[in-house]
Design a protein around this motif. Structure first.
Motif, PDB file in Angstrom:
ATOM      1  N   ALA A 119       0.843  -1.206   0.000  1.00 27.83           N
ATOM      2  CA  ALA A 119       0.000   0.000   0.000  1.00 27.83           C
ATOM      3  C   ALA A 119       0.875   1.252   0.000  1.00 27.83           C
ATOM      4  N   PHE A 120       1.928   1.205   0.773  1.00 30.05           N
ATOM      5  CA  PHE A 120       2.857   2.349   0.839  1.00 30.05           C
ATOM      6  C   PHE A 120       3.512   2.583  -0.526  1.00 30.05           C
ATOM      7  N   PHE A 121       3.963   1.510  -1.149  1.00 30.03           N
ATOM      8  CA  PHE A 121       4.626   1.610  -2.449  1.00 30.03           C
ATOM      9  C   PHE A 121       3.673   2.187  -3.500  1.00 30.03           C
ATOM     10  N   ILE A 122       2.453   1.697  -3.486  1.00 37.73           N
ATOM     11  CA  ILE A 122       1.484   2.147  -4.493  1.00 37.73           C
ATOM     12  C   ILE A 122       1.076   3.605  -4.255  1.00 37.73           C
ATOM     13  N   THR A 123       0.850   3.970  -3.001  1.00 36.04           N
ATOM     14  CA  THR A 123       0.474   5.383  -2.751  1.00 36.04           C
ATOM     15  C   THR A 123       1.626   6.314  -3.120  1.00 36.04           C
ATOM     16  N   THR A 124       2.859   5.876  -2.891  1.00 36.40           N
ATOM     17  CA  THR A 124       4.017   6.696  -3.283  1.00 36.40           C
ATOM     18  C   THR A 124       4.055   6.845  -4.804  1.00 36.40           C
ATOM     19  N   THR A 125       3.835   5.729  -5.499  1.00 36.17           N
ATOM     20  CA  THR A 125       3.807   5.769  -6.967  1.00 36.17           C
ATOM     21  C   THR A 125       2.730   6.733  -7.465  1.00 36.17           C
ATOM     22  N   ILE A 126       1.564   6.663  -6.854  1.00 33.90           N
ATOM     23  CA  ILE A 126       0.468   7.538  -7.279  1.00 33.90           C
ATOM     24  C   ILE A 126       0.830   9.005  -7.054  1.00 33.90           C
TER      25      ILE A 126
ATOM     26  N   TYR B 100       3.250  10.024  -9.715  1.00 33.81           N
ATOM     27  CA  TYR B 100       2.524  10.171 -10.975  1.00 33.81           C
ATOM     28  C   TYR B 100       1.785  11.513 -11.002  1.00 33.81           C
ATOM     29  N   GLN B 101       1.131  11.836  -9.876  1.00 33.44           N
ATOM     30  CA  GLN B 101       0.381  13.103  -9.819  1.00 33.44           C
ATOM     31  C   GLN B 101       1.316  14.307  -9.932  1.00 33.44           C
ATOM     32  N   THR B 102       2.497  14.200  -9.308  1.00 30.90           N
ATOM     33  CA  THR B 102       3.462  15.309  -9.332  1.00 30.90           C
ATOM     34  C   THR B 102       3.956  15.596 -10.750  1.00 30.90           C
ATOM     35  N   PHE B 103       4.228  14.492 -11.498  1.00 34.13           N
ATOM     36  CA  PHE B 103       4.816  14.678 -12.829  1.00 34.13           C
ATOM     37  C   PHE B 103       3.809  14.493 -13.965  1.00 34.13           C
ATOM     38  N   ALA B 104       2.545  14.487 -13.645  1.00 28.59           N
ATOM     39  CA  ALA B 104       1.508  14.224 -14.653  1.00 28.59           C
ATOM     40  C   ALA B 104       1.539  15.244 -15.785  1.00 28.59           C
ATOM     41  N   GLN B 105       1.761  16.532 -15.435  1.00 31.67           N
ATOM     42  CA  GLN B 105       1.766  17.565 -16.478  1.00 31.67           C
ATOM     43  C   GLN B 105       2.928  17.388 -17.450  1.00 31.67           C
ATOM     44  N   GLU B 106       3.982  16.750 -16.965  1.00 32.53           N
ATOM     45  CA  GLU B 106       5.141  16.533 -17.845  1.00 32.53           C
ATOM     46  C   GLU B 106       4.966  15.299 -18.711  1.00 32.53           C
TER      47      GLU B 106
ATOM     48  N   LEU C 240       3.180   3.748 -15.563  1.00 34.94           N
ATOM     49  CA  LEU C 240       4.229   2.734 -15.559  1.00 34.94           C
ATOM     50  C   LEU C 240       5.599   3.352 -15.283  1.00 34.94           C
ATOM     51  N   GLU C 241       5.813   4.515 -15.885  1.00 41.89           N
ATOM     52  CA  GLU C 241       7.088   5.220 -15.642  1.00 41.89           C
ATOM     53  C   GLU C 241       7.194   5.658 -14.181  1.00 41.89           C
ATOM     54  N   ALA C 242       6.070   6.099 -13.632  1.00 43.92           N
ATOM     55  CA  ALA C 242       6.066   6.497 -12.218  1.00 43.92           C
ATOM     56  C   ALA C 242       6.405   5.301 -11.337  1.00 43.92           C
TER      57      ALA C 242
END
Ligand SMILES: [Zn+2]
Length: 314
Positions: A232-239, A242-248, A253-255
């Motif tokens: 759960a920790f790994f997935i929330t970190t990934t999310i 992803y949200q931080t770099f979404a505009q880029e 998958l890259e996240a």
């Protein structure tokens, strides 16, 4: 339950208090007595009776029933049990009853029970007894100890279960159980209820797929709860990456690929280190709180399963 009066009388005639009953031998006969709601139960053991004697005993009880305040009685293959109406002076009634009943036994050659209730052989040595709810079984200590209380249905049910299926179920439960955890985290909370949901899902998964009771069940709950917290920790970190770099234009998958790298920065970045420590620390704390009752229950089930029936020496 044993009242003061019963306990005192038991002491006088050399009986012991065991599991809320007073029991032992009086004038050669095994006796068990305890207090019920508004009555006192008296159980007397004797060797199996002939049909004639059975009838004689029944007639005798009917004739003395009122005087001894006997509310109800049952004559079984190896003894007699009576409910005595409990009001003022009941102990005097019981003292008189026991002596008169044993006088009657002796006069009619009703002898103390000397057959094992399990194997049916004579008890010469190793005499013991065990409670089965309201009734008492007298027998060889060895026979009583190896006696299985499980019904055949229960045994078949237990045989069908396995640890392998339990672990698979616990794994599936973990997958389901981390979803609310992730959603709660994304909403900006670290909630204790997430730990409870995760461990409950693991336990239910284990049981639904036919997991066996035993120590491996405790291991499964702990193992998958720990793995669930980490996942759960790994997935929330990934999310959040992803949200931080979404505009880029980053893909999920890259996240995901970036997550281990970002977490490894904790070695040099105190902000990341404290993010990990805080999230995992609270995560494990809530998981421990959530799973505690399930672990305790699994431990109790395991113990109940391996415990021998309690047998007492006469
Ligand atoms: Zn036996």
């Amino acid at each position: 339950m044993v009242s003061m009066g019963l306990k005192k009388y038991g002491n006088e005639i050399g009986l012991r208090v065991i599991d809320g009953s007073i029991c032992g031998k009086y004038r050669g006969f095994f006796i068990r007595m305890y207090d019920g709601m508004g009555f006192k139960k008296v159980e007397l053991k004797f060797s199996p009776l002939s049909a004639d004697l059975l009838l004689k005993l029944d007639t005798y009880i009917t004739s003395v029933k009122q005087g001894f305040r006997i509310l109800s009685y049952t004559i079984g293959a190896s003894g007699l049990s009576m409910n005595i109406h409990d009001t003022v002076g009941t102990m005097d009634v019981i003292k008189k009853l026991l002596n008169e009943f044993i006088d009657f036994f002796e006069a009619n050659e009703i002898t103390p029970l000397d057959l094992c209730g399990i194997c049916g052989q004579n008890i010469e040595t190793d005499e013991a007894f065990a409670f089965r709810g309201d009734s008492t079984i007298i027998g060889h200590r060895a026979c009583l100890e190896k006696e299985e209380e499980k019904t055949p249905e229960k045994e078949i049910e237990e045989l069908k279960k396995s640890y392998g299926m339990g672990y698979f179920g616990a794994f599936l439960g973990m997958i389901v159980g981390i979803i609310p955890w992730i959603l709660i985290s994304l909403a900006g909370f670290v909630a204790g209820v997430a730990g409870l949901i995760l461990s409950a899902a693991i336990k239910i998964g284990y049981e639904k797929l036919g997991g066996k009771n035993g120590k491996p069940k405790i291991t499964a709950i702990i193992l998958f709860t720990v793995l669930g917290v980490l996942a759960a920790f790994f997935i929330t970190t990934t999310i959040s990456i992803y949200q931080t770099f979404a505009q880029e234009g980053i893909t999920f998958l890259e996240a995901l690929e970036l997550t281990p790298y970002n977490l490894s920065l904790a070695a040099t970045d105190p902000d990341i280190a404290s993010y990990i420590a805080q999230n995992l620390g609270l995560g494990f704390l809530f998981a421990a709180l959530g799973s505690w009752s399930f672990i305790v229950q699994a431990y109790k089930d395991t113990k109940a399963q391996t415990e021998k029936p309690i047998v007492h020496t006469i």
